[in-house]
Design a protein around this motif. Structure first.
Motif, short mmCIF file in Angstrom:
data_model
loop_
_atom_site.label_atom_id
_atom_site.label_comp_id
_atom_site.label_asym_id
_atom_site.label_seq_id
_atom_site.Cartn_x
_atom_site.Cartn_y
_atom_site.Cartn_z
N ASP A 108 -6.90 -11.00 9.89
CA ASP A 108 -5.44 -10.08 9.07
C ASP A 108 -5.85 -8.76 10.15
N PRO A 109 -5.10 -8.54 11.09
CA PRO A 109 -5.65 -7.53 11.88
C PRO A 109 -5.73 -5.84 10.66
N ALA A 110 -4.82 -6.44 9.75
CA ALA A 110 -5.02 -4.92 9.43
C ALA A 110 -6.43 -5.01 8.77
N TRP A 111 -6.62 -6.10 8.20
CA TRP A 111 -8.31 -6.19 7.59
C TRP A 111 -9.57 -6.16 8.72
N THR A 112 -9.26 -5.68 10.00
CA THR A 112 -10.56 -6.47 11.21
C THR A 112 -10.44 -5.41 12.40
N VAL A 113 -9.25 -4.50 12.37
CA VAL A 113 -9.14 -3.77 13.32
C VAL A 113 -8.99 -2.39 12.82
N LEU A 114 -10.16 -1.48 12.44
CA LEU A 114 -9.96 -0.13 12.24
C LEU A 114 -10.18 1.19 12.87
N ALA A 115 -9.67 2.29 13.12
CA ALA A 115 -9.76 3.08 13.10
C ALA A 115 -11.24 4.06 14.09
N PRO A 116 -11.32 4.06 14.84
CA PRO A 116 -12.98 4.63 14.74
C PRO A 116 -13.30 6.13 14.45
N TRP A 117 -14.09 6.48 13.65
CA TRP A 117 -14.33 7.66 13.12
C TRP A 117 -16.02 7.73 13.11
#
Length: 374
Positions: A365-374
């Motif tokens: 699931d992209p919502a658990w793999t693609v994170l916003a960088p910070w």
């Protein structure tokens, strides 16, 4: 079979016939080929879900007839639609959560979600912030006894990957509130609402107390001493979020509002949940929002952030999201990292509580793999 049981399907069949005739007349008036002829040719008239899907594709029926069709299916055939499952005593369950329990959509201790959480924890620790994770199990895992079939007899049915997932997080040093274990200490109680996918006010209070105890293990950050709490209980009628998904005729009020007992802080005890200067940031989904001041169903001050603030005797900084999976959580962290101290920036935080629904976990699931960088 009794005469009454033989007659029970008759209103349902009568509506099928009435819907078919009414739709055919409307389509003939418009010069169209009646949809019922297509259903008959495909052999789909006897299939409730296939027939209902066909109705959804015909605007006239969808707007005027389909809610009544669903009402008769609900009353005469105990059919709650494809999205819901109807239990005993009027209990409703999310069908997607039942499916999540019976399958293995994520890989437990080796899942991508574990790596994501560990990575976020390392970044927060480098800033001197403790991450406290609160994965909330679905309703069927806590209150399965109102269901029929095999799930009813199981003790806390859950996805087979849940236990290794939680165990790995704990072993790796992540602070986790194990909600299922906490609630199992009171097995005789219903911890979730009958007509909602989320928990009762009493469960909110129980979980918030456990969170407050965990936070208090840190050096004092401005929260008051523990002890007696000042609140008043109020009984109200609450319409659960699963009722609307039945899509029944609103005029009939088929499902009555559920009686719940909210705990409101007394004047002088209530704390803010919008204090950007608070050292505690709460990020969660609907489980954090229910019964809160911004919950349109209640407009109360009895949600998880409010209850936590009451028990800490200190303000908190709360953000309630529709979806609290890793992508949304990391986006919030990225936004807060760009803010200055005192205006919600991470520099002023010491504890970040991340509440999410276990049933949202799925590998790939992209919502658990693609994170916003910070």
């Amino acid at each position: 079979m009794t005469m009454a049981s033989r007659a029970r399907p008759l209103p349902f069949l009568a509506l099928l016939l009435a819907v078919s005739i009414g739709q055919a007349v409307a389509e003939l008036v418009r010069g169209e080929r009646p949809y019922i002829l297509s259903i008959g040719a495909a052999g789909g008239l006897g299939r409730r879900e296939g027939f209902e899907q066909g109705l959804h594709e015909r605007s006239w029926v969808r707007e005027r007839i389909a809610p009544w069709y669903r009402w008769l299916a609900f009353r005469c055939a105990a059919h709650a639609g494809a999205e819901l499952a109807l239990g005993h005593d009027g209990w409703l369950y999310d069908a997607a959560e039942l499916e999540w329990v019976s399958r293995a959509p994520f890989l437990g201790g080796s899942s991508q979600a574990v790596h994501v959480i560990l990575d976020l924890q390392r970044k927060l620790e480098a800033l001197g912030i403790m991450l406290l994770v609160v994965p909330v199990p679905p309703k069927v895992s806590i209150d399965p006894e109102h269901l029929g079939g095999a799930l009813r007899a199981l003790d806390r049915p859950t996805n087979v990957a849940t236990t290794p997932f939680l165990a790995t997080l704990t072993r790796k040093g992540v602070r986790v509130i194990d909600v299922a274990t906490l609630l199992s200490e009171e097995p005789a109680l219903d911890h979730y609402l009958a007509t909602d996918s989320r928990w009762t006010p009493a469960t909110v209070a129980r979980v918030s107390a456990a969170i407050a105890s965990e936070i208090r293990t840190l050096p004092r950050q401005g929260w008051g001493a523990g002890g007696l709490l000042g609140f008043v209980r109020e009984s109200v009628g609450f319409e659960g979020n699963l009722v609307a998904r039945l899509r029944l005729p609103k005029a009939l009020h088929v499902v009555a509002p559920e009686a719940v007992e909210l705990e409101h802080p007394l004047p002088g005890w209530q704390r803010s949940t919008e204090d950007l200067r608070s050292p505690v940031l709460v990020v969660g989904d609907g489980f954090s929002g229910i019964f809160g001041a911004r919950d349109p169903s209640s407009r109360a001050a009895a949600g998880l952030p409010e209850q936590l603030a009451l028990r800490l005797r200190a303000n908190v900084d709360a953000i309630v999201l529709r979806d609290a999976r890793a992508a949304s959580f990391s986006r919030i962290l990225a936004e807060r990292a760009a803010l200055p101290h005192g205006r919600g920036g991470l520099g002023g935080k010491r504890v970040i509580l991340w509440q999410f629904s276990l049933a949202t976990l799925a590998d790939g699931d992209p919502a658990w793999t693609v994170l916003a960088p910070w």
